[in-house]
Design a protein around this motif. Structure first.
Motif, PDB file in Angstrom:
ATOM      1  N   ALA A  60       0.840  -1.197   0.000  1.00 22.24           N
ATOM      2  CA  ALA A  60       0.000   0.000   0.000  1.00 22.24           C
ATOM      3  C   ALA A  60       0.878   1.251   0.000  1.00 22.24           C
ATOM      4  CB  ALA A  60      -0.902  -0.015   1.232  1.00 22.24           C
ATOM      5  N   PRO A  61       0.360   2.355  -0.525  1.00 23.94           N
ATOM      6  CA  PRO A  61       1.144   3.596  -0.567  1.00 23.94           C
ATOM      7  C   PRO A  61       1.690   4.011   0.800  1.00 23.94           C
ATOM      8  CG  PRO A  61      -0.812   3.835  -1.900  1.00 23.94           C
ATOM      9  CD  PRO A  61      -0.927   2.516  -1.195  1.00 23.94           C
ATOM     10  N   GLU A  62       0.902   3.825   1.857  1.00 20.80           N
ATOM     11  CA  GLU A  62       1.381   4.230   3.184  1.00 20.80           C
ATOM     12  C   GLU A  62       2.542   3.353   3.659  1.00 20.80           C
ATOM     13  OE1 GLU A  62      -2.328   1.605   3.917  1.00 20.80           O
ATOM     14  OE2 GLU A  62      -1.734   3.175   2.501  1.00 20.80           O
ATOM     15  N   VAL A  63       2.600   2.098   3.204  1.00 19.35           N
ATOM     16  CA  VAL A  63       3.707   1.208   3.562  1.00 19.35           C
ATOM     17  C   VAL A  63       4.937   1.561   2.735  1.00 19.35           C
ATOM     18  CG1 VAL A  63       4.479  -1.199   3.621  1.00 19.35           C
ATOM     19  CG2 VAL A  63       2.138  -0.617   4.282  1.00 19.35           C
TER      20      VAL A  63
ATOM     21  N   LEU B 135     -11.455  -1.026  -5.742  1.00 22.39           N
ATOM     22  CA  LEU B 135     -11.922  -0.291  -4.560  1.00 22.39           C
ATOM     23  C   LEU B 135     -11.027  -0.561  -3.355  1.00 22.39           C
ATOM     24  CD1 LEU B 135     -15.786  -0.831  -4.853  1.00 22.39           C
ATOM     25  CD2 LEU B 135     -14.493   1.263  -5.369  1.00 22.39           C
ATOM     26  N   GLY B 136     -10.420  -1.742  -3.338  1.00 21.84           N
ATOM     27  CA  GLY B 136      -9.491  -2.080  -2.271  1.00 21.84           C
ATOM     28  C   GLY B 136      -8.093  -1.554  -2.516  1.00 21.84           C
ATOM     29  N   CYS B 137      -7.868  -0.959  -3.678  1.00 24.66           N
ATOM     30  CA  CYS B 137      -6.547  -0.438  -4.037  1.00 24.66           C
ATOM     31  C   CYS B 137      -6.509   1.090  -4.041  1.00 24.66           C
ATOM     32  CB  CYS B 137      -6.147  -0.945  -5.420  1.00 24.66           C
ATOM     33  SG  CYS B 137      -5.882  -2.710  -5.492  1.00 24.66           S
ATOM     34  N   ALA B 138      -7.458   1.706  -3.371  1.00 26.84           N
ATOM     35  CA  ALA B 138      -7.460   3.172  -3.310  1.00 26.84           C
ATOM     36  C   ALA B 138      -6.173   3.652  -2.645  1.00 26.84           C
ATOM     37  CB  ALA B 138      -8.678   3.664  -2.539  1.00 26.84           C
TER      38      ALA B 138
END
Length: 187
Positions: A126-129, A171-174
């Motif tokens: 994920a982007p935050e990771v 939708l889970g990849c926002a």
């Protein structure tokens, strides 16, 4: 924490616990893993005999399975986070059920876990990771990673049913964790 994970059918587990070899009591023990030869998602995705319907069913089962694993803990405890979901860490079991492996980076409830602090660069993170490293991972990061991995199943198909599945997984990849769909919504 590991015993808690062993209650799920979606993680490898020892069958019948450890047993001694009769010829070597007290010296040699063995155990059996369920589906030890199951292909990973990357290998199975390349298999042309795996139908679109089977892929869709597997994707739905994977979301349901991760939702179950995320919910194994007491709501007051630290939530379980896999932190390493990708096509290589999701196996396709003999009944087309997902089996999650490689828990080496996981954050388990009631344990002290330390991960790499530096950001990662996997396309499935994920982007935050990617920006904040494993310490920034949450269950919503797992949603991003699983959905990204499952999207690899549908890269070549173009029918309307596949487009609906692809849109649900997206939708889970926002990019923003706050706007990411939950596993229950994607299922």
């Amino acid at each position: 924490a590991l015993q808690m994970l062993q209650t799920s059918r979606f993680v490898p587990r020892g069958r019948d616990t450890l047993r001694e070899l009769p010829e070597f009591p007290g010296e040699l023990s063995f155990f059996t893993l369920i589906d030890p030869g199951a292909p990973n998602l990357a290998a199975r995705a390349a298999d042309d005999s795996w139908t679109t319907t089977e892929r869709i069913e597997f994707a739905a089962n994977s979301c349901m399975a991760l939702h179950e694993i995320h919910g194994l803990i007491d709501p007051e405890a630290v939530k379980f986070v896999h932190r390493n979901l990708c096509p290589q860490s999701v196996l396709v079991g003999s009944r087309s059920e997902p089996v999650f492996i490689n828990f080496s980076l996981s954050r388990l409830p009631n344990t002290q876990t330390l991960g790499m602090v530096e950001p990662t660069n996997s396309e499935f993170d994920a982007p935050e990771v990617r920006a904040g490293g494993l310490n920034a991972a949450s269950q919503l990061s797992d949603v991003f990673s699983l959905c990204s991995a499952l999207l690899t199943l549908f890269s070549n198909a173009t029918d309307a049913k596949v487009e609906a599945v692809r849109n649900a997984l997206l939708l889970g990849c926002a990019d923003s964790a706050d706007s990411r769909a939950s596993l229950k919504d994607i299922e």
